[in-house]
Design a protein around this motif. Structure first.
Motif, PDB file in Angstrom:
ATOM      1  N   GLU A 262      96.353 -31.541  11.532  1.00 17.05           N
ATOM      2  CA  GLU A 262      97.485 -30.658  11.829  1.00 17.05           C
ATOM      3  C   GLU A 262      97.248 -29.853  13.097  1.00 17.05           C
ATOM      4  N   ILE A 263      96.027 -29.407  13.323  1.00 15.46           N
ATOM      5  CA  ILE A 263      95.712 -28.675  14.562  1.00 15.46           C
ATOM      6  C   ILE A 263      95.941 -29.577  15.766  1.00 15.46           C
ATOM      7  N   ARG A 264      95.464 -30.807  15.689  1.00 14.04           N
ATOM      8  CA  ARG A 264      95.653 -31.736  16.803  1.00 14.04           C
ATOM      9  C   ARG A 264      97.133 -32.066  16.999  1.00 14.04           C
ATOM     10  N   ARG A 265      97.887 -32.227  15.890  1.00 16.54           N
ATOM     11  CA  ARG A 265      99.326 -32.495  15.995  1.00 16.54           C
ATOM     12  C   ARG A 265     100.034 -31.358  16.719  1.00 16.54           C
TER      13      ARG A 265
ATOM     14  N   ARG B 269      99.015 -33.939  23.186  1.00 15.12           N
ATOM     15  CA  ARG B 269      98.135 -34.774  23.998  1.00 15.12           C
ATOM     16  C   ARG B 269      97.116 -33.918  24.749  1.00 15.12           C
ATOM     17  N   GLY B 270      95.949 -34.526  24.981  1.00 18.40           N
ATOM     18  CA  GLY B 270      94.889 -33.818  25.676  1.00 18.40           C
ATOM     19  C   GLY B 270      93.826 -33.281  24.732  1.00 18.40           C
ATOM     20  N   CYS B 271      93.971 -33.593  23.440  1.00 20.90           N
ATOM     21  CA  CYS B 271      93.002 -33.132  22.438  1.00 20.90           C
ATOM     22  C   CYS B 271      92.577 -34.327  21.598  1.00 20.90           C
ATOM     23  N   ALA B 272      91.288 -34.632  21.605  1.00 19.19           N
ATOM     24  CA  ALA B 272      90.754 -35.759  20.830  1.00 19.19           C
ATOM     25  C   ALA B 272      90.370 -35.294  19.434  1.00 19.19           C
ATOM     26  N   LEU B 273      90.678 -36.118  18.446  1.00 15.82           N
ATOM     27  CA  LEU B 273      90.286 -35.845  17.066  1.00 15.82           C
ATOM     28  C   LEU B 273      89.219 -36.861  16.678  1.00 15.82           C
ATOM     29  N   ILE B 274      88.033 -36.371  16.351  1.00 15.48           N
ATOM     30  CA  ILE B 274      86.919 -37.242  15.985  1.00 15.48           C
ATOM     31  C   ILE B 274      86.587 -36.984  14.525  1.00 15.48           C
TER      32      ILE B 274
ATOM     33  N   VAL C 104      94.929 -23.251   9.528  1.00 10.23           N
ATOM     34  CA  VAL C 104      95.335 -23.914  10.774  1.00 10.23           C
ATOM     35  C   VAL C 104      95.563 -22.874  11.868  1.00 10.23           C
ATOM     36  N   ASP C 105      96.313 -21.817  11.543  1.00  8.50           N
ATOM     37  CA  ASP C 105      96.588 -20.769  12.533  1.00  8.50           C
ATOM     38  C   ASP C 105      95.309 -20.078  12.991  1.00  8.50           C
TER      39      ASP C 105
ATOM     40  N   ALA D 228      95.220 -22.711  20.958  1.00  7.23           N
ATOM     41  CA  ALA D 228      96.650 -22.387  20.973  1.00  7.23           C
ATOM     42  C   ALA D 228      97.163 -22.138  22.391  1.00  7.23           C
ATOM     43  N   THR D 229      96.303 -21.647  23.258  1.00  9.26           N
ATOM     44  CA  THR D 229      96.728 -21.328  24.630  1.00  9.26           C
ATOM     45  C   THR D 229      95.986 -22.147  25.689  1.00  9.26           C
TER      46      THR D 229
END
Length: 197
Positions: A27-30, A34-39, A162-163, A172-173
């Motif tokens: 959910e954080i990656r969603r 784009r620009g954030c890899a989830l491993i 998540v927040d 977030a920024t």
């Protein structure tokens, strides 16, 4: 290596099986985009390597952290999630954090055994394990012991967790540093069509 202010963010989310770390990380990656890899530890160890987590001479710890390091060095923010048990993965994950020149945020989802079983049974895609097997894997408060590591209690709601991670980690920024979406013509066209709609 990128200087600290330009280096991407590393987020590590750990916890026992059924603690909610995979759902939280996805959910954080969603929300980031784009620009954030989830491993995901399970995907790499169980599906790609098909390695038992109790076997001798494990490849998974180095494989997982090498993948994270490569993504970070390529400008991706990285969310690394998994049980990542300290006894087997601790040295590799601590080394990854230590050599990363940018911000790193580490979270441990501290959930009781009974609650991990309840959460596991409510999963959309439960893995075929019994509560007895889960009890054999369960290790209470298996923290890494790195500076700034934050323990998230089971009372924290999904939205709250998540927040918390999005904002406390800085994701977030944080601006994207990869070509998608920063310089990609396809992303620019999608943004343009969305803005004109």
């Amino acid at each position: 290596m990128l200087p600290f202010l330009m280096a991407p963010t590393l987020v590590v989310i750990r916890g026992n099986s059924g603690s909610g770390k995979t759902t939280t990380a996805r959910e954080i990656r969603r929300r980031y985009g784009r620009g954030c890899a989830l491993i995901e530890q399970d995907r790499l160890r169980r599906i790609i390597l098909r390695e038992h987590d109790s076997g001798p001479d494990p490849v998974a710890p180095r494989f997982i952290t090498t993948m994270a390091r490569t993504a970070l060095e390529s400008g991706y923010h990285v969310i690394l999630e998994g049980i990542l048990r300290t006894g087997r993965y601790g040295d590799s994950v601590r080394d990854l954090i230590a050599v990363h020149p940018g911000p790193a945020a580490v979270y441990y989802l501290d959930v009781s055994f009974d609650e991990t079983v309840r959460r596991h049974l409510r999963r959309a895609e439960p893995i075929p394990v019994t509560p007895e097997q889960m009890r054999g894997w369960y290790q209470p408060l298996d923290v890494l012991g790195v500076p700034g590591e934050r323990v998230v209690p089971e009372e924290s709601s999904f939205e709250g967790t998540v927040d918390l991670i999005l904002h406390r980690s800085g994701l977030a920024t944080a601006a994207a540093r990869t070509s998608c979406p920063a310089r990609c013509p396809r992303c620019a066209a999608e943004a343009s069509s969305t803005a004109s709609a």
